[in-house]
Design an enzyme around this catalytic site. Structure first.
Site, PDB file in Angstrom:
ATOM      1  N   ARG A 180       0.922  -1.297  -0.038  1.00  0.00           N
ATOM      2  CA  ARG A 180       0.044  -0.049  -0.050  1.00  0.00           C
ATOM      3  C   ARG A 180       0.906   1.461  -0.032  1.00  0.00           C
ATOM      4  O   ARG A 180       0.474   2.337  -0.641  1.00  0.00           O
ATOM      5  CB  ARG A 180      -0.883   0.136   1.247  1.00  0.00           C
ATOM      6  CG  ARG A 180      -2.088  -0.945   1.054  1.00  0.00           C
ATOM      7  CD  ARG A 180      -2.936  -1.081  -0.249  1.00  0.00           C
ATOM      8  NE  ARG A 180      -3.952  -1.979  -0.247  1.00  0.00           N
ATOM      9  CZ  ARG A 180      -4.218  -2.937  -1.043  1.00  0.00           C
ATOM     10  NH1 ARG A 180      -3.085  -2.934  -2.317  1.00  0.00           N
ATOM     11  NH2 ARG A 180      -5.158  -3.512  -1.174  1.00  0.00           N
ATOM     12  N   ASP A 217      -6.788  -0.466   4.700  1.00  0.00           N
ATOM     13  CA  ASP A 217      -6.129   0.042   3.651  1.00  0.00           C
ATOM     14  C   ASP A 217      -6.526   1.589   3.200  1.00  0.00           C
ATOM     15  O   ASP A 217      -5.565   2.349   2.596  1.00  0.00           O
ATOM     16  CB  ASP A 217      -6.566  -0.842   2.499  1.00  0.00           C
ATOM     17  CG  ASP A 217      -5.727  -2.144   2.130  1.00  0.00           C
ATOM     18  OD1 ASP A 217      -4.860  -2.007   2.913  1.00  0.00           O
ATOM     19  OD2 ASP A 217      -6.264  -3.126   1.530  1.00  0.00           O
ATOM     20  N   SER A 269     -13.455 -11.302  -0.557  1.00  0.00           N
ATOM     21  CA  SER A 269     -12.624 -10.318  -0.802  1.00  0.00           C
ATOM     22  C   SER A 269     -11.217 -10.568  -0.734  1.00  0.00           C
ATOM     23  O   SER A 269     -10.837 -11.181   0.159  1.00  0.00           O
ATOM     24  CB  SER A 269     -13.032  -9.154   0.422  1.00  0.00           C
ATOM     25  OG  SER A 269     -12.010  -8.021   0.114  1.00  0.00           O
TER      26      SER A 269
END
Length: 404
Positions: free
Chosen positions: A96, A125, A177
């Protein structure tokens, strides 16, 4: 909203970002949307992205190769520190900050008014993306549709996609997910939301980076890793860059059922979350590095590094990669690796990693000192050492006996 004419979107082509493009155009007065896909080693997930992004309303798609930057700048320093968050090897968190910084670079290049991402308002996130953006473009507007729209679930996301003729690679039954990069693959949602449900490791299509230990070969596989100053430089005698070593370890480890983790972790936002992670290569690499440090690190440094590894992992997990403290801790980690040079041979068998051998030209291990046979060590010296080490205890006892 009418002032926003151009938006850079972190784009993966998954469910969330697939519907965000038309949603942004509908709700932000038809701005130009520039999609940015970060190649962090997710392989086939990048196929067909440009066509899909443009068909759903993006003006263009950037595909940025960030694999080596992620590995060299984030993953290897974290491995040197031994950073783990509650046994989680930080797969999503590693990628990230690098993606967030790249988004800013494209936004500045394109003269964008805002950066958008598909992270939910429940997860980590959103923090990781936005702290990176704030670090490099503090004035940039950030759009997080999950915190704005009236869509309440992934089911409703699929409804929206179908209503807008957006093709998806998932169905309602396989709607986990997921996040994938070179280091790992995460699975969340569906049956995994109930911690009483056992993960369907042997169900066709669930695992993507390998097999369960039950389907691993009946024969063990050996793998040898070489390190120079803590940096992985070769696998089975073949020199290659770190990202290539991880890729090869993924194949070897995946085939042997290595690196599965089922964990209920504590998210930054305060709730507990259950996830299943596949990290075959990373699990092997971490273990090999730990084994080599057993030979080459002195006790005080090793113990201090273990303590600081918790703080370091918290910084990574919580999105604080671009901070002075993380930079200082990385400098410490790198400095501890001056003598972490050598070779580790591991035996992989049905999900297990067994140490086969370890050697180093910088070893602190002395067989002549530790042997049970005739030794260079004078055992009589221990008497004085114990008397001094135990002196506070002796004085305490004398006080209690009234003899001081």
């Amino acid at each position: 909203m009418s002032e926003i004419k151009k938006i850079v979107l972190a784009y993966s082509g998954g469910l969330d970002t697939s519907i965000i493009i038309p949603w942004l155009k509908e709700h932000y007065n038809n701005p130009e949307v520039i999609a940015v896909a970060a190649d962090v080693g997710q392989d086939d997930e990048l196929e067909g992205l440009e066509e899909k992004a443009i068909k759903t309303g993006a003006s263009k798609l950037y595909v940025l190769d960030l694999v080596d930057e992620m590995v060299d700048d984030v993953i290897i320093p974290s491995m040197m520190m031994g950073a783990k968050y509650e046994d989680y090897l930080l797969g999503t968190a590693f990628a990230r900050p690098i993606i967030g910084k790249a988004l800013v670079d494209i936004a500045k290049k394109e003269g964008a008014d805002a950066i958008a991402h598909g992270a939910t308002g429940k997860g980590n996130d959103q923090v990781r993306f936005e702290l990176a953006i704030k670090r490099f473009a503090p004035e940039m507007k950030i759009i997080a549709p999950w915190r704005e729209w009236d869509i309440k679930s992934r089911e409703e996301e699929i409804d929206y996609a179908e209503a807008h003729s957006i093709p998806l690679k998932i169905s309602r039954e396989t709607n986990y997910s997921k996040d994938k990069n070179l280091w790992h693959l995460s699975h969340e949602g569906l049956d995994l939301e109930d911690p009483t449900n056992e993960p369907l490791y042997d169900k066709e299509g669930f695992l993507e980076m390998g097999v369960s230990p039950f389907k691993a070969p009946d024969e063990a596989t050996y793998v040898t890793l070489d390190f120079e100053k803590g940096w992985p430089v070769a696998i089975d005698g073949e020199k290659m860059k770190a990202s290539a070593i991880i890729a090869k370890l993924n194949k070897i480890g995946g085939a042997n059922g290595i690196g599965l983790l089922d964990i209920v972790e504590n998210r930054l936002v305060g709730m507990k979350d259950r996830g299943v992670y596949e990290t075959p290569g990373g699990t092997i690499l971490y273990r090999a590095h730990e084994v080599l440090e057993m030979l080459t690190l002195d006790r005080d440094t090793k113990h201090m590094k273990s303590k600081l590894a918790v703080d370091f992992a918290d910084l990574v997990y919580n999105g604080k990669w671009f901070t002075p403290l993380r930079e200082a801790l990385t400098a410490f980690a790198v400095d501890t690796q001056k003598y972490v040079t050598g070779q580790v041979k591991l035996k992989l068998y049905k999900g297990n990693i067994i140490t086969s051998s370890v050697s180093s030209p910088c070893t602190l291990y002395s067989e002549s000192l530790v042997t049970f046979d005739e030794s260079d060590y004078d055992q009589a010296q221990a008497t004085g050492f114990i008397n001094l080490w135990g002196l506070p205890d002796t004085v305490q006892a004398l006080r209690e006996q009234g003899k001081l």
